[in-house]
Scaffold this motif. Structure first.
Motif, PDB file in Angstrom:
ATOM      1  N   GLY A 276     -49.107 -21.801  44.700  1.00  0.00           N
ATOM      2  CA  GLY A 276     -49.752 -22.648  45.709  1.00  0.00           C
ATOM      3  C   GLY A 276     -48.748 -23.606  46.311  1.00  0.00           C
ATOM      4  N   TYR A 277     -48.988 -23.987  47.564  1.00  0.00           N
ATOM      5  CA  TYR A 277     -48.182 -25.032  48.210  1.00  0.00           C
ATOM      6  C   TYR A 277     -49.156 -26.109  48.664  1.00  0.00           C
ATOM      7  CZ  TYR A 277     -44.896 -21.126  49.381  1.00  0.00           C
ATOM      8  OH  TYR A 277     -44.065 -20.044  49.385  1.00  0.00           O
ATOM      9  N   ASP A 278     -49.093 -27.273  48.084  1.00  0.00           N
ATOM     10  CA  ASP A 278     -49.923 -28.411  48.517  1.00  0.00           C
ATOM     11  C   ASP A 278     -51.335 -27.975  48.941  1.00  0.00           C
ATOM     12  OD1 ASP A 278     -47.636 -29.965  48.228  1.00  0.00           O
ATOM     13  OD2 ASP A 278     -47.015 -29.505  50.293  1.00  0.00           O
ATOM     14  N   GLY A 279     -52.034 -27.367  48.033  1.00  0.00           N
ATOM     15  CA  GLY A 279     -53.426 -27.026  48.333  1.00  0.00           C
ATOM     16  C   GLY A 279     -53.624 -25.661  48.962  1.00  0.00           C
ATOM     17  N   ILE A 280     -52.536 -25.024  49.451  1.00  0.00           N
ATOM     18  CA  ILE A 280     -52.678 -23.666  50.009  1.00  0.00           C
ATOM     19  C   ILE A 280     -52.370 -22.667  48.895  1.00  0.00           C
ATOM     20  CG2 ILE A 280     -51.716 -21.959  51.621  1.00  0.00           C
ATOM     21  CD1 ILE A 280     -51.000 -24.358  53.430  1.00  0.00           C
ATOM     22  N   GLU A 281     -53.316 -21.772  48.638  1.00  0.00           N
ATOM     23  CA  GLU A 281     -53.079 -20.744  47.610  1.00  0.00           C
ATOM     24  C   GLU A 281     -52.407 -19.543  48.268  1.00  0.00           C
ATOM     25  OE1 GLU A 281     -55.784 -20.270  43.960  1.00  0.00           O
ATOM     26  OE2 GLU A 281     -57.086 -20.373  45.724  1.00  0.00           O
ATOM     27  N   ALA A 282     -51.097 -19.469  48.183  1.00  0.00           N
ATOM     28  CA  ALA A 282     -50.358 -18.407  48.872  1.00  0.00           C
ATOM     29  C   ALA A 282     -50.458 -17.082  48.121  1.00  0.00           C
ATOM     30  CB  ALA A 282     -48.898 -18.807  49.032  1.00  0.00           C
ATOM     31  N   LEU A 283     -50.410 -17.143  46.784  1.00  0.00           N
ATOM     32  CA  LEU A 283     -50.591 -15.936  45.958  1.00  0.00           C
ATOM     33  C   LEU A 283     -51.689 -16.221  44.943  1.00  0.00           C
ATOM     34  CD1 LEU A 283     -46.862 -14.888  45.289  1.00  0.00           C
ATOM     35  CD2 LEU A 283     -48.442 -13.926  46.973  1.00  0.00           C
TER      36      LEU A 283
ATOM     37  N   PRO B 172     -50.979  -9.124  56.977  1.00  0.00           N
ATOM     38  CA  PRO B 172     -51.005 -10.043  58.125  1.00  0.00           C
ATOM     39  C   PRO B 172     -50.096 -11.251  57.923  1.00  0.00           C
ATOM     40  CG  PRO B 172     -53.116 -10.045  56.947  1.00  0.00           C
ATOM     41  CD  PRO B 172     -52.271  -9.013  56.292  1.00  0.00           C
ATOM     42  N   ASN B 173     -49.835 -11.980  58.978  1.00  0.00           N
ATOM     43  CA  ASN B 173     -49.057 -13.228  58.893  1.00  0.00           C
ATOM     44  C   ASN B 173     -49.749 -14.166  57.915  1.00  0.00           C
ATOM     45  OD1 ASN B 173     -48.532 -12.981  62.419  1.00  0.00           O
ATOM     46  ND2 ASN B 173     -47.015 -12.622  60.836  1.00  0.00           N
ATOM     47  N   GLY B 174     -48.941 -14.782  57.067  1.00  0.00           N
ATOM     48  CA  GLY B 174     -49.486 -15.767  56.131  1.00  0.00           C
ATOM     49  C   GLY B 174     -50.132 -15.172  54.895  1.00  0.00           C
ATOM     50  N   ALA B 175     -49.969 -13.852  54.681  1.00  0.00           N
ATOM     51  CA  ALA B 175     -50.616 -13.190  53.539  1.00  0.00           C
ATOM     52  C   ALA B 175     -49.978 -13.561  52.201  1.00  0.00           C
ATOM     53  CB  ALA B 175     -50.556 -11.678  53.727  1.00  0.00           C
ATOM     54  N   GLY B 176     -48.709 -13.999  52.240  1.00  0.00           N
ATOM     55  CA  GLY B 176     -48.017 -14.321  50.984  1.00  0.00           C
ATOM     56  C   GLY B 176     -46.839 -13.412  50.689  1.00  0.00           C
ATOM     57  N   LYS B 177     -46.468 -12.554  51.627  1.00  0.00           N
ATOM     58  CA  LYS B 177     -45.413 -11.551  51.384  1.00  0.00           C
ATOM     59  C   LYS B 177     -44.060 -12.215  51.111  1.00  0.00           C
ATOM     60  CE  LYS B 177     -46.093  -9.691  55.455  1.00  0.00           C
ATOM     61  NZ  LYS B 177     -47.086 -10.678  55.970  1.00  0.00           N
ATOM     62  N   THR B 178     -43.679 -13.156  51.996  1.00  0.00           N
ATOM     63  CA  THR B 178     -42.387 -13.826  51.797  1.00  0.00           C
ATOM     64  C   THR B 178     -42.393 -14.638  50.508  1.00  0.00           C
ATOM     65  OG1 THR B 178     -41.888 -13.866  54.142  1.00  0.00           O
ATOM     66  CG2 THR B 178     -40.803 -15.551  52.810  1.00  0.00           C
ATOM     67  N   THR B 179     -43.512 -15.264  50.210  1.00  0.00           N
ATOM     68  CA  THR B 179     -43.620 -16.020  48.953  1.00  0.00           C
ATOM     69  C   THR B 179     -43.361 -15.097  47.765  1.00  0.00           C
ATOM     70  OG1 THR B 179     -45.201 -17.515  49.992  1.00  0.00           O
ATOM     71  CG2 THR B 179     -45.197 -17.445  47.575  1.00  0.00           C
ATOM     72  N   LEU B 180     -43.948 -13.920  47.812  1.00  0.00           N
ATOM     73  CA  LEU B 180     -43.745 -12.959  46.719  1.00  0.00           C
ATOM     74  C   LEU B 180     -42.272 -12.552  46.610  1.00  0.00           C
ATOM     75  CD1 LEU B 180     -44.945 -11.099  44.538  1.00  0.00           C
ATOM     76  CD2 LEU B 180     -45.351  -9.394  46.322  1.00  0.00           C
TER      77      LEU B 180
ATOM     78  N   THR C 162     -42.589  -5.301  55.556  1.00  0.00           N
ATOM     79  CA  THR C 162     -42.363  -4.968  56.966  1.00  0.00           C
ATOM     80  C   THR C 162     -43.671  -4.981  57.750  1.00  0.00           C
ATOM     81  OG1 THR C 162     -41.411  -3.336  58.467  1.00  0.00           O
ATOM     82  CG2 THR C 162     -42.495  -2.462  56.517  1.00  0.00           C
ATOM     83  N   HIS C 163     -43.536  -5.218  59.057  1.00  0.00           N
ATOM     84  CA  HIS C 163     -44.674  -5.050  59.963  1.00  0.00           C
ATOM     85  C   HIS C 163     -44.534  -3.731  60.725  1.00  0.00           C
ATOM     86  CE1 HIS C 163     -46.277  -9.075  59.384  1.00  0.00           C
ATOM     87  NE2 HIS C 163     -45.061  -9.572  59.521  1.00  0.00           N
ATOM     88  N   ASP C 164     -43.446  -2.982  60.419  1.00  0.00           N
ATOM     89  CA  ASP C 164     -43.154  -1.746  61.141  1.00  0.00           C
ATOM     90  C   ASP C 164     -43.778  -0.572  60.372  1.00  0.00           C
ATOM     91  OD1 ASP C 164     -41.926   0.604  62.108  1.00  0.00           O
ATOM     92  OD2 ASP C 164     -40.115  -0.494  62.676  1.00  0.00           O
TER      93      ASP C 164
HETATM   94  P1  ATP Z   1     -45.488 -13.631  57.750  1.00  0.00           P
HETATM   95  O1  ATP Z   1     -45.919 -12.201  57.940  1.00  0.00           O
HETATM   96  O2  ATP Z   1     -46.005 -14.526  58.835  1.00  0.00           O
HETATM   97  O3  ATP Z   1     -44.026 -13.798  57.505  1.00  0.00           O
HETATM   98  P2  ATP Z   1     -46.118 -13.965  54.888  1.00  0.00           P
HETATM   99  O4  ATP Z   1     -47.089 -12.924  54.433  1.00  0.00           O
HETATM  100  O5  ATP Z   1     -44.696 -13.735  54.561  1.00  0.00           O
HETATM  101  O6  ATP Z   1     -46.289 -14.196  56.457  1.00  0.00           O
HETATM  102  P3  ATP Z   1     -45.849 -16.517  53.491  1.00  0.00           P
HETATM  103  O7  ATP Z   1     -44.691 -16.989  54.284  1.00  0.00           O
HETATM  104  O8  ATP Z   1     -45.612 -16.093  52.088  1.00  0.00           O
HETATM  105  O9  ATP Z   1     -46.623 -15.358  54.279  1.00  0.00           O
HETATM  106  O10 ATP Z   1     -46.946 -17.677  53.506  1.00  0.00           O
HETATM  107  C1  ATP Z   1     -48.156 -17.593  52.732  1.00  0.00           C
HETATM  108  C2  ATP Z   1     -48.946 -18.898  52.888  1.00  0.00           C
HETATM  109  O11 ATP Z   1     -48.213 -19.948  52.275  1.00  0.00           O
HETATM  110  C3  ATP Z   1     -49.182 -19.337  54.336  1.00  0.00           C
HETATM  111  O12 ATP Z   1     -50.465 -19.938  54.393  1.00  0.00           O
HETATM  112  C4  ATP Z   1     -48.101 -20.363  54.580  1.00  0.00           C
HETATM  113  O13 ATP Z   1     -48.524 -21.345  55.529  1.00  0.00           O
HETATM  114  C5  ATP Z   1     -47.936 -20.992  53.202  1.00  0.00           C
HETATM  115  N1  ATP Z   1     -46.558 -21.453  52.969  1.00  0.00           N
HETATM  116  C6  ATP Z   1     -45.449 -20.666  52.884  1.00  0.00           C
HETATM  117  N2  ATP Z   1     -44.350 -21.406  52.645  1.00  0.00           N
HETATM  118  C7  ATP Z   1     -44.769 -22.703  52.578  1.00  0.00           C
HETATM  119  C8  ATP Z   1     -44.128 -23.954  52.362  1.00  0.00           C
HETATM  120  N3  ATP Z   1     -42.814 -24.018  52.144  1.00  0.00           N
HETATM  121  N4  ATP Z   1     -44.886 -25.084  52.369  1.00  0.00           N
HETATM  122  C9  ATP Z   1     -46.220 -25.019  52.585  1.00  0.00           C
HETATM  123  N5  ATP Z   1     -46.901 -23.869  52.788  1.00  0.00           N
HETATM  124  C10 ATP Z   1     -46.196 -22.729  52.798  1.00  0.00           C
END
Ligand code: ATP
Length: 241
Positions: free
Chosen positions: A15-22, A40-48, A192-194
């Motif tokens: 989680g990031y400050d109240g957002i549950e990313a994974l 989709p954008n914001g799904a949590g892929k980069t976090t993973l 990827t989005h491709d």
């Molecule tokens: P995209 O396809 O847009 O790259 P993603 O699937 O890679 O998206 P993440 O970047 O993992 O998504 O973000 C997942 C969630 O965590 C989103 O709601 C994002 O706003 C939040 N988030 C990611 N990094 C941070 C951060 N450093 N601080 C606060 N929230 C974050």
């Protein structure tokens, strides 16, 4: 290693400050598997990807590679790892060649000069090897990032939207090289989005949506049209438990 898998993720939450990313990711890959991960954008892929890269600490849960916890064995693990992400990890005031030679020395690569030359040719930057990275276009920086990530011949390669910024020629080179790495039993996770490029190379296909792995199948069991349909539903915001 046996049934435990090469990469094993259990109950991963972040989680990031109240957002549950994974919100509880479980995933196992055998050595040599190639997972393409969509979502989709914001799904949590980069976090993973950042957590598996040890660039970010998990909130809870575990990531193990070859049965070692990656946080406890971070240094050994990083020696086996290649990462291509939004961050280039390049030094702007060094030339392309100097950047690769720096990383080659860091990883104690045999024949650093030869390996650097080989990778510069692979990514088509050999004619610009003495130019400073600060003067490189975005696509050229991405090409060099790819070379940088391959310098240690990683056994686990993590790619976060690696085709971003690449022209068609570089994209074809990258796809071909990924196929070659896969044939040498390297384990690959690619975000990827491709759709076309993600599906053509993968042995496993996944979709992450709203912090959950909502879809995971062997590529051989995936019908492309059906997959596109499912993927589109999640892109349009289909509910996730
Ligand atoms: P995209 O396809 O847009 O790259 P993603 O699937 O890679 O998206 P993440 O970047 O993992 O998504 O973000 C997942 C969630 O965590 C989103 O709601 C994002 O706003 C939040 N988030 C990611 N990094 C941070 C951060 N450093 N601080 C606060 N929230 C974050």
């Amino acid at each position: 290693m046996g049934s435990s898998g090469f990469l094993r993720i259990k109950g991963l939450r972040k989680g990031y400050d109240g957002i549950e990313a994974l919100r509880g990711i479980d995933l196992s890959l055998q050595k040599g598997e190639f997972l393409s991960l969509f979502g989709p954008n914001g799904a949590g892929k980069t976090t993973l990807i950042r957590i598996i890269s040890t660039l970010l600490k998990p909130g809870s849960g575990s990531v193990r590679v070859m049965d070692f916890d990656i946080e406890e064995h971070a240094e050994e693990f990083r020696a086996q790892l290649g990462v291509i992400s939004h961050q280039s990890f390049l030094y702007n005031d060094l030339s392309a060649r100097e950047n690769l030679e720096f990383y080659a020395a860091l990883y104690r690569v045999n024949d650093p000069v030869g390996k650097t030359g080989e990778l510069l040719r692979l990514v088509g930057l050999h004619d610009r090897e003495d130019s400073q990275v600060s003067g490189f276009s975005r696509g050229m920086q991405q090409r060099l990032s790819i070379a940088r990530a391959l310098i240690n011949d990683p056994s686990l390669l993590l790619l976060d939207e690696p085709y971003t910024g690449l022209d068609e020629h570089a994209s074809i080179l990258l796809s071909g090289h990924l196929r070659q790495l896969h044939s040498r039993q390297r384990t690959i996770v690619m975000v990827t989005h491709d759709l076309k490029r993600g599906l053509e190379s993968a042995t496993k296909v996944g979709i992450l949506s709203k912090g959950r792995l909502v879809y995971l199948k062997e590529r051989s069991e995936v019908d492309t049209d059906e997959f596109e349909h499912v993927y589109l539903r999640y892109l349009k915001g289909a509910p996730v438990e």
